[in-house]
Write a protein that holds these residues in place. Structure first.
Motif, PDB file in Angstrom:
ATOM      1  N   PRO A   1      44.540  48.501  31.394  1.00 45.82           N
ATOM      2  CA  PRO A   1      45.719  48.739  32.254  1.00 45.82           C
ATOM      3  C   PRO A   1      45.351  48.725  33.740  1.00 45.82           C
ATOM      4  CG  PRO A   1      45.648  50.310  30.436  1.00 45.82           C
ATOM      5  CD  PRO A   1      44.345  49.576  30.403  1.00 45.82           C
ATOM      6  N   GLY A   2      46.102  47.954  34.506  1.00 47.35           N
ATOM      7  CA  GLY A   2      45.885  47.895  35.954  1.00 47.35           C
ATOM      8  C   GLY A   2      44.827  46.902  36.391  1.00 47.35           C
ATOM      9  N   ALA A   3      44.059  46.346  35.449  1.00 43.06           N
ATOM     10  CA  ALA A   3      43.029  45.376  35.820  1.00 43.06           C
ATOM     11  C   ALA A   3      43.662  44.001  35.988  1.00 43.06           C
ATOM     12  CB  ALA A   3      41.936  45.319  34.762  1.00 43.06           C
ATOM     13  N   ILE A   4      43.375  43.357  37.100  1.00 39.03           N
ATOM     14  CA  ILE A   4      43.945  42.047  37.374  1.00 39.03           C
ATOM     15  C   ILE A   4      42.875  41.125  37.966  1.00 39.03           C
ATOM     16  CG2 ILE A   4      46.259  42.969  37.776  1.00 39.03           C
ATOM     17  CD1 ILE A   4      45.757  42.541  40.803  1.00 39.03           C
ATOM     18  N   SER A   5      43.187  39.845  37.991  1.00 35.53           N
ATOM     19  CA  SER A   5      42.361  38.864  38.693  1.00 35.53           C
ATOM     20  C   SER A   5      43.224  38.198  39.744  1.00 35.53           C
ATOM     21  CB  SER A   5      41.793  37.815  37.727  1.00 35.53           C
ATOM     22  OG  SER A   5      42.836  37.055  37.155  1.00 35.53           O
ATOM     23  N   VAL A   6      42.659  38.042  40.929  1.00 27.75           N
ATOM     24  CA  VAL A   6      43.381  37.429  42.048  1.00 27.75           C
ATOM     25  C   VAL A   6      42.649  36.164  42.467  1.00 27.75           C
ATOM     26  CG1 VAL A   6      44.199  37.744  44.413  1.00 27.75           C
ATOM     27  CG2 VAL A   6      44.153  39.698  42.834  1.00 27.75           C
ATOM     28  N   GLU A   7      43.354  35.049  42.481  1.00 31.40           N
ATOM     29  CA  GLU A   7      42.752  33.796  42.923  1.00 31.40           C
ATOM     30  C   GLU A   7      42.573  33.816  44.436  1.00 31.40           C
ATOM     31  OE1 GLU A   7      45.010  30.503  41.555  1.00 31.40           O
ATOM     32  OE2 GLU A   7      44.557  30.829  39.427  1.00 31.40           O
ATOM     33  N   ASP A   8      41.411  33.363  44.873  1.00 28.81           N
ATOM     34  CA  ASP A   8      41.120  33.386  46.301  1.00 28.81           C
ATOM     35  C   ASP A   8      40.046  32.341  46.578  1.00 28.81           C
ATOM     36  OD1 ASP A   8      41.173  34.150  48.946  1.00 28.81           O
ATOM     37  OD2 ASP A   8      40.248  36.107  48.646  1.00 28.81           O
ATOM     38  N   THR A   9      39.627  32.260  47.825  1.00 27.74           N
ATOM     39  CA  THR A   9      38.473  31.436  48.182  1.00 27.74           C
ATOM     40  C   THR A   9      37.444  32.333  48.855  1.00 27.74           C
ATOM     41  OG1 THR A   9      39.390  30.835  50.331  1.00 27.74           O
ATOM     42  CG2 THR A   9      39.848  29.347  48.477  1.00 27.74           C
ATOM     43  N   MET A  10      36.201  31.906  48.801  1.00 31.65           N
ATOM     44  CA  MET A  10      35.125  32.706  49.379  1.00 31.65           C
ATOM     45  C   MET A  10      34.008  31.768  49.809  1.00 31.65           C
ATOM     46  SD  MET A  10      33.264  35.951  47.547  1.00 31.65           S
ATOM     47  CE  MET A  10      32.087  36.979  48.428  1.00 31.65           C
ATOM     48  N   ALA A  11      33.334  32.155  50.888  1.00 33.19           N
ATOM     49  CA  ALA A  11      32.215  31.348  51.363  1.00 33.19           C
ATOM     50  C   ALA A  11      31.050  31.470  50.390  1.00 33.19           C
ATOM     51  CB  ALA A  11      31.787  31.817  52.752  1.00 33.19           C
ATOM     52  N   LEU A  12      30.752  30.389  49.678  1.00 33.04           N
ATOM     53  CA  LEU A  12      29.721  30.412  48.646  1.00 33.04           C
ATOM     54  C   LEU A  12      28.842  29.175  48.725  1.00 33.04           C
ATOM     55  CD1 LEU A  12      31.843  31.526  45.542  1.00 33.04           C
ATOM     56  CD2 LEU A  12      30.250  32.946  46.848  1.00 33.04           C
ATOM     57  N   ALA A  13      27.616  29.328  48.240  1.00 30.23           N
ATOM     58  CA  ALA A  13      26.705  28.195  48.100  1.00 30.23           C
ATOM     59  C   ALA A  13      27.112  27.379  46.870  1.00 30.23           C
ATOM     60  CB  ALA A  13      25.277  28.716  47.963  1.00 30.23           C
TER      61      ALA A  13
ATOM     62  N   VAL B   1      37.444  31.310  43.923  1.00 29.84           N
ATOM     63  CA  VAL B   1      36.878  32.470  43.229  1.00 29.84           C
ATOM     64  C   VAL B   1      37.998  33.278  42.586  1.00 29.84           C
ATOM     65  CG1 VAL B   1      34.872  32.680  44.741  1.00 29.84           C
ATOM     66  CG2 VAL B   1      36.980  33.923  45.303  1.00 29.84           C
ATOM     67  N   LEU B   2      37.609  34.180  41.702  1.00 27.16           N
ATOM     68  CA  LEU B   2      38.510  35.158  41.103  1.00 27.16           C
ATOM     69  C   LEU B   2      38.028  36.540  41.512  1.00 27.16           C
ATOM     70  CD1 LEU B   2      38.756  33.693  37.489  1.00 27.16           C
ATOM     71  CD2 LEU B   2      40.536  33.597  39.243  1.00 27.16           C
ATOM     72  N   ARG B   3      38.897  37.310  42.139  1.00 26.05           N
ATOM     73  CA  ARG B   3      38.556  38.685  42.497  1.00 26.05           C
ATOM     74  C   ARG B   3      39.097  39.597  41.393  1.00 26.05           C
ATOM     75  NH1 ARG B   3      36.598  39.085  47.623  1.00 26.05           N
ATOM     76  NH2 ARG B   3      36.922  37.260  48.980  1.00 26.05           N
ATOM     77  N   ILE B   4      38.190  40.289  40.726  1.00 26.58           N
ATOM     78  CA  ILE B   4      38.547  41.151  39.606  1.00 26.58           C
ATOM     79  C   ILE B   4      38.540  42.597  40.072  1.00 26.58           C
ATOM     80  CG2 ILE B   4      37.994  41.767  37.223  1.00 26.58           C
ATOM     81  CD1 ILE B   4      38.528  38.808  37.586  1.00 26.58           C
ATOM     82  N   GLY B   5      39.587  43.341  39.766  1.00 25.28           N
ATOM     83  CA  GLY B   5      39.623  44.731  40.196  1.00 25.28           C
ATOM     84  C   GLY B   5      40.796  45.482  39.601  1.00 25.28           C
ATOM     85  N   ILE B   6      41.007  46.717  40.097  1.00 20.33           N
ATOM     86  CA  ILE B   6      42.104  47.567  39.643  1.00 20.33           C
ATOM     87  C   ILE B   6      43.199  47.579  40.697  1.00 20.33           C
ATOM     88  CG2 ILE B   6      42.785  49.923  39.036  1.00 20.33           C
ATOM     89  CD1 ILE B   6      41.041  48.663  36.924  1.00 20.33           C
ATOM     90  N   ASP B   7      44.424  47.257  40.282  1.00 21.34           N
ATOM     91  CA  ASP B   7      45.586  47.347  41.158  1.00 21.34           C
ATOM     92  C   ASP B   7      46.214  48.726  40.940  1.00 21.34           C
ATOM     93  OD1 ASP B   7      47.944  47.192  42.522  1.00 21.34           O
ATOM     94  OD2 ASP B   7      48.563  45.261  41.697  1.00 21.34           O
ATOM     95  N   LYS B   8      46.064  49.623  41.907  1.00 18.52           N
ATOM     96  CA  LYS B   8      46.501  51.008  41.727  1.00 18.52           C
ATOM     97  C   LYS B   8      48.021  51.160  41.734  1.00 18.52           C
ATOM     98  CE  LYS B   8      44.065  54.377  43.402  1.00 18.52           C
ATOM     99  NZ  LYS B   8      43.342  55.303  44.306  1.00 18.52           N
ATOM    100  N   THR B   9      48.734  50.101  42.147  1.00 11.83           N
ATOM    101  CA  THR B   9      50.199  50.189  42.113  1.00 11.83           C
ATOM    102  C   THR B   9      50.731  50.050  40.688  1.00 11.83           C
ATOM    103  OG1 THR B   9      50.535  47.797  42.433  1.00 11.83           O
ATOM    104  CG2 THR B   9      50.316  49.169  44.415  1.00 11.83           C
ATOM    105  N   LYS B  10      49.889  49.604  39.782  1.00  9.06           N
ATOM    106  CA  LYS B  10      50.341  49.327  38.408  1.00  9.06           C
ATOM    107  C   LYS B  10      50.047  50.472  37.444  1.00  9.06           C
ATOM    108  CE  LYS B  10      49.790  44.296  38.839  1.00  9.06           C
ATOM    109  NZ  LYS B  10      51.239  44.012  38.760  1.00  9.06           N
ATOM    110  N   VAL B  11      49.304  51.491  37.900  1.00  5.51           N
ATOM    111  CA  VAL B  11      48.912  52.574  37.003  1.00  5.51           C
ATOM    112  C   VAL B  11      48.934  53.907  37.748  1.00  5.51           C
ATOM    113  CG1 VAL B  11      47.471  51.210  35.427  1.00  5.51           C
ATOM    114  CG2 VAL B  11      46.505  52.084  37.561  1.00  5.51           C
TER     115      VAL B  11
END
Length: 656
Positions: A230-242, A163-173
């Motif tokens: 600004p500050g928006a990133i995507s983080v590669e991860d895994t998640m329990a999904l169907a 999965v891709l976790r999309i969010g704001i990284d507050k350390t960058k802004v």
């Protein structure tokens, strides 16, 4: 009293007072001071305590700084003081609740008596074992691997997928920019803007605040668009999904970040940022699936090394993460996907349930896209229409009839001023005096309503429970509505019950159980979750209501169903199966005759609802095909034979 006696008594009193004073060596006052210290530490506020070595305000500031990373308060108790002149020592026992872990330790406090007052000798070591002046407590959590949800034969259903976790990284802004970026990102991914902006503001300055989890970038949410925020990133991860976003979702539920309400209700088991089940089996068995996070508590120096290296830390306490337990179900992934594909183009709410009569295994429980995420398959509450004639026929057989017995099937029938009629297009050749088999095959409403004088409402209820309707499902392991058949009814209400109307309600699951009980020759007890006991989660048999509903907590209402009183027998089931076969060989489900494999037995149903003229109708069909029982339902779908019938045929043909 004489003078001598007064002197003696006075001397005794003086000696007694001296003795008591000797016993009062300050221990009680020291113990009181120790108890007060423990109470203040438990409240994380020592500002009012008599201290030595540090001012109260400074000590209080240090206390809060040391424990800033812990989002709870400890339990602190004092032991027995030991006196040494004007000094005393006392053990302090701490107990912290950190998630599901419990951190216990003991430190020693020193009390000094100054000006007749016991003062605590302040030291950071009062707070945690051997804590230094420049150390604070930090907590690291190792997230437990979530348990999988498995299907028949342990086939993977919900497992770790990229999965891709999309969010704001507050350390960058900056904080101001984080708020502005949160607004733009929320608009891009379709979140409530104000809610997400507040969430970003509430998290710490070094937080990554997740907005959405994607299996992959989409046409709307792209790498390029994310890069413009600004500050928006995507983080590669895994998640329990169907396997897909929609696969059995109303049944399985989903996994997402815990809401404020869920955190509050978890008694410390959840904290901000934790993932938890939401809806369906994921929420019902969340404790089993979530496992136990690992915790590491460290003492970390606040002094940053000159060379820029990581500050020195030492471990105070740790627990290993315990992975969640897999939830084992009877779902057949292939049949579930086939059921969902079968319903994929149905506009209204719909459902297809397939189960194995021989052992009750629920193989598929699909709710169509028109159900809008509701578990229509297992929780829907609808009048079953003419599929309920299976129950009528069992009651009539118990009153001495056979498939060859004759019944009267007039075009219309009036009961207490209400006129009942047969469905449009009913064949004239099957009117008049016909066999019960023929009346069942062509679904003659008037013939079954005519039987109301010989079949009581109580007998209908008994016959329904004999076929697995309106009873408990102790092995199901999931919340479900298994039907409701009133035990008393008179006049038009009793007449309506004879054709599956009135107050008679079933779910698609209950309809499949009814058909499956005929195929098995005894009541089917459905089973979906194989290790339900391990989850310690209560599955509910939902009580009837005017519309599908759940309580405010998301759990269905308390069960009202009961156990079958007189199970259907093999002889009774054989007669019912013969009549269901006639629906295919000579009735209006002839389109099922060419389904490959074992012969298909079926019963269609059309259930009127609402106050329109002509009334709207729900479309039903149930069938058995070898060791498979299936129910197909379409809300406001018209006729069972013409709407649900083709869906059933497509499913059975593809199922092989």
């Amino acid at each position: 009293m004489g003078i001598t006696r007064k002197l003696v008594c006075g001397l005794v009193a003086l000696l007694t007072a001296s003795s008591l004073a000797a016993c009062d060596d300050g221990r009680a006052a020291a113990q009181d001071a120790a108890n007060s210290l423990a109470s203040s530490l438990a409240g994380l506020d020592v500002g009012a305590l008599p201290l030595a070595g540090k001012e109260g305000a400074a000590a209080n500031e240090q206390l809060k700084s040391v424990f800033a990373a812990l989002d709870s308060k400890p339990e602190v108790s004092s032991g027995e003081v030991k006196l040494d002149g004007g000094s005393a020592t006392v053990p302090l026992d701490y107990r912290w609740k950190i998630g599901s872990a419990e951190w216990k330790y003991t430190v020693q406090a020193t009390l000094e008596k100054t000006d007749d007052q016991w003062r605590t000798q302040w030291s950071p070591a009062l707070l945690a074992p051997e804590l230094g002046e420049q150390e604070v407590v930090q907590v690291k959590t190792t997230t437990a691997k979530r348990g999988e949800i498995l299907g028949a034969g342990d086939a993977p259903i919900v497992v770790d997928r990229p999965v891709l976790r999309i969010g704001i990284d507050k350390t960058k802004v900056s904080a101001e920019q984080a708020a502005a970026s949160a607004r733009v990102l929320a608009g891009l991914v379709g979140l409530d803007v104000d809610t997400y902006v507040k969430q970003v503001a509430d998290f710490g300055p070094e937080a990554f605040v997740e907005a959405i989890v994607l299996r992959a970038f989409t046409e709307e949410i792209t790498v390029a668009k994310l890069g413009e925020i600004p500050g928006a990133i995507s983080v590669e991860d895994t998640m329990a999904l169907a396997p897909t976003r929609t696969f059995a979702r109303p049944l399985l539920g989903s996994v997402s970040q815990a809401s404020a309400e869920q955190i509050e209700q978890s008694n410390g088991a959840l904290k901000a940022g934790d993932s938890t089940g939401r809806g369906g089996l994921q929420e019902q068995y969340d404790t089993l699936l979530r496992g136990t996070d690992g915790v590491q508590v460290n003492a970390v120096s606040t002094e940053k090394p000159a060379d820029g290296s990581t500050p020195v830390s030492r471990e105070l306490f740790s627990t290993e993460a315990i992975p969640g337990t897999a939830l084992k179900t009877t779902l057949d992934p292939g049949l579930q996907q086939l059921a969902e594909d079968t319903l994929s183009k149905v506009g209204p709410a719909s459902a297809l349930v397939a189960l194995r009569p021989s052992d009750g295994a629920v193989l598929a429980a699909a709710s169509g896209p028109g159900s809008n995420g509701y578990n229509t398959a297992m929780l829907g509450q609808y009048a079953p229409g003419s599929t309920f004639k299976i129950v009528d026929s069992l009651a009539m057989i118990r009153n001495g009839m056979t498939p060859d017995s004759t019944v009267e099937c007039p075009p219309t029938l009036t009961v207490d001023g209400r006129t009942f009629k047969n469905a449009e297009g009913y064949p004239a050749s099957s009117l008049g005096t016909v066999t019960l088999r023929d009346a069942f095959a062509h679904s003659c409403n008037t013939a079954f309503i005519n039987a109301r004088n010989t079949v009581s409402q109580a007998q209908l209820e008994s016959a329904a429970t004999s076929l697995g309707i309106a009873v408990e499902a102790p092995k199901l392991g999931a919340s479900a509505f298994l039907g409701s058949v009133p035990g008393t009814a008179e006049g038009t209400e009793h007449a309506a019950s004879m054709i599956g109307q009135g107050k008679v309600l079933v779910s698609p699951l209950a309809a499949a159980i009814m058909a499956g009980s005929v195929a098995k020759g005894s009541p089917v007890s459905p089973q979906l979750v194989l290790n339900a006991d391990a989850g310690a989660a209560a599955a509910k048999t939902v009580s009837p209501s005017s519309s599908p509903s759940v309580t405010a907590s998301g759990e269905p209402p308390a069960p009202t169903a009961k156990a079958p009183e007189t199970p259907v027998t093999k002889e009774e089931a054989a007669a019912l199966g013969e009549m269901m076969r006639a629906v295919v060989t000579s009735g209006h489900a002839g389109f099922l005759a060419d389904v490959p494999g074992a012969p298909v037995n079926a019963k269609t149903g059309t259930a009127e609802f609402g106050n329109e003229n002509p009334p709207k109708t729900h479309a039903w069909i149930v069938a058995t095909h070898g060791d498979l029982a299936v129910a197909v339902f379409v809300e406001d779908g018209g006729f069972g034979a013409t709407t649900s019938g083709p869906l059933l045929k497509a499913f059975l043909t593809a199922a092989g």
